[in-house]
Design an enzyme around this catalytic site. Structure first.
Site, PDB file in Angstrom:
ATOM      1  N   ASN A  23      54.676  13.171 -17.865  1.00 17.18           N
ATOM      2  CA  ASN A  23      55.388  12.667 -18.919  1.00 17.18           C
ATOM      3  C   ASN A  23      56.449  11.553 -18.300  1.00 17.18           C
ATOM      4  O   ASN A  23      57.015  10.664 -19.001  1.00 17.18           O
ATOM      5  CB  ASN A  23      56.279  13.547 -19.746  1.00 17.18           C
ATOM      6  CG  ASN A  23      55.354  14.458 -20.838  1.00 17.18           C
ATOM      7  OD1 ASN A  23      54.235  13.990 -21.159  1.00 17.18           O
ATOM      8  ND2 ASN A  23      55.973  15.552 -21.164  1.00 17.18           N
ATOM      9  N   CYS A 117      47.537  15.788 -28.861  1.00 20.67           N
ATOM     10  CA  CYS A 117      47.776  17.196 -29.080  1.00 20.67           C
ATOM     11  C   CYS A 117      48.091  16.974 -30.706  1.00 20.67           C
ATOM     12  O   CYS A 117      48.748  16.384 -31.420  1.00 20.67           O
ATOM     13  CB  CYS A 117      48.969  17.887 -28.552  1.00 20.67           C
ATOM     14  SG  CYS A 117      48.739  18.081 -26.772  1.00 20.67           S
TER      15      CYS A 117
END
EC number: 2.5.1.7
Length: 418
Positions: A23, A117
């Site tokens: 990330n 996701c």
């Protein structure tokens, strides 16, 4: 397609190295589009999402060179396309991070609406509205965000929701805008700070990263730099929980304990003995953990990306714990799979009440998203029998060589083809 087979019962013991944070790596790789010269990004994790980002940049004509130790040199001098196609973006929401840099430096961008996701609503309107406030002409049609701008202008932008990718996208766009941009209700995550450090090293002027108000003074050009990605705090937390669940003792190297203070606090509350130094952390657990209550929150609160792992820990703990999810909706799908392994979990809206059981029983389970897949692997580490985790492409998006690292710590785990 592949799956993981796990035979539970082995305490995890030993040392492993923590990888760079996905990330943090993805926005920094997007930020290389801002620089006139080559930029080298170090401590890049070898993950599917990173590979996808490299392929995306390559499709645009960007020249990429991978050096030893997963250092990636990015040279945008050869860029000839400003389009992020659906076939790449559909698998990874972070692809939208190229939108701001492309508009800021090249004045045009065409980015497919993102995938990733399946954990609830993550609207892109904050990105679009912010860029429009900076003067970009943007339309959303045919599944694409299409934007143009002569030069972006500084603006005062208050984001309705504190979003990490929204903050990062607008911060990158503002770095080359004319004038000053103020982002209010900005995300405070360490990955945002890491990106700001990269932009400032390039010659940008970003102040306030890590607070809820970020001020960016735009500059005319940014230069290439060498930037190192920070350690993965979620990988750190995941392996610590794995050790706690199995009654093990581990030492994690090349990490940043100050980034996981909320996680370390909950692990201590569960009965673990935790010690930390500048770039390492150790955990030792005797017997079963104690169940803990927790509520997710934006940083510096308890990270939503560690929620599923603590559901697994509570499932085999003594006592009862309540896990409350406040960041994303629809993020308890892993609990349904754990119930198949014998976990005593009741879902009540945004809350999971978990009564610990003495043992879980192996079962075939299906990973539904990145962190859910990690929690099912953790459950398999303590279950009686052989657990099969399917759809592990989710886990490969966020964990570098998870079966190798767990095996290094003594787990009985292997990756096999379907």
């Amino acid at each position: 397609m592949e799956r993981l087979l796990i035979r539970g019962g082995n305490p995890l013991r030993g040392d492993i190295r923590i990888s760079g944070a996905k990330n943090a790596a993805l926005p920094v790789m997007a930020a290389t589009l801002l620089a006139d010269g080559p930029t080298t990004v170090g401590n890049i994790p070898h993950l599917h999402d990173v590979t996808t980002t490299m392929e995306l940049l390559g499709r645009m004509g960007v020249e990429l060179t991978v050096h030893e130790g997963m250092e990636v040199e990015v040279n945008t001098a050869t860029i000839h396309s400003f389009r992020a196609p659906y076939e790449l973006v559909k698998t990874m929401r972070a692809s939208i991070l190229v939108l701001g840099p492309l508009l800021a430096r090249f004045g045009q961008a065409e980015v497919s609406l993102p995938g990733g996701c399946a954990i609830g609503s993550r609207p892109v309107n904050i990105h679009v509205d912010g860029l429009r406030a900076m003067g970009a002409e943007i339309e959303v049609r045919d599944g694409y965000i299409k934007g143009r701008a002569d030069r972006l202008q500084g603006a005062h932008i208050r984001m309705d929701v504190s979003t990490v990718t929204g903050t990062e996208n607008l911060m990158m766009a503002a770095a080359l805008a004319r004038g000053t941009t103020v982002l209010e209700n900005a995300a405070r995550e360490p990955e945002v700070i890491n990106l700001a450090d990269c932009i400032n090293a390039m010659g940008g002027h970003v102040q306030g990263a890590g607070t809820s108000t970020i001020t960016i003074e735009g500059v005319d050009t940014l230069r290439g730099v060498h930037h190192r990605v920070l350690p993965d705090r979620i990988e750190t937390g995941t392996y610590l929980v794995a050790a706690a669940m199995t009654g093990g003792e581990v030492r994690l190297k090349d990490t940043a304990p100050e980034l996981v203070e909320s996680v370390l606090g909950k692990l201590r509350e569960s009965g673990a003995e935790v010690s930390a130094g500048r770039d390492w952390v150790t955990l030792r657990m005797e017997g079963r953990p104690r169940a803990v209550d927790l509520e997710t929150a934006p940083y510096p609160g308890f990270p939503t990306d560690m929620q599923a792992q603590f559901c697994a820990l509570n499932a085999i703990s003594t006592g009862e714990g309540t896990v409350t999810e406040t960041v994303f909706e629809n993020r308890f799908m892993h609990c349904l799979e754990m119930q198949r392994m014998g976990a005593d979990i009741q879902i009540e809206g945004a809350r999971a009440r978990i009564r610990g059981v003495e043992k879980l029983t192996a079962a075939p389970v299906i990973a539904t998203d990145l962190r859910a897949s990690a929690s099912l692997v953790l459950a398999g580490l303590v279950a009686e029998g052989e657990t099969r985790v399917d759809r592990i492409y989710h886990i490969d998006r966020g964990y570098e060589c998870i079966e190798e690292k767990l095996a290094q710590l003594g787990a009985d785990i292997q990756r096999v083809p379907d």
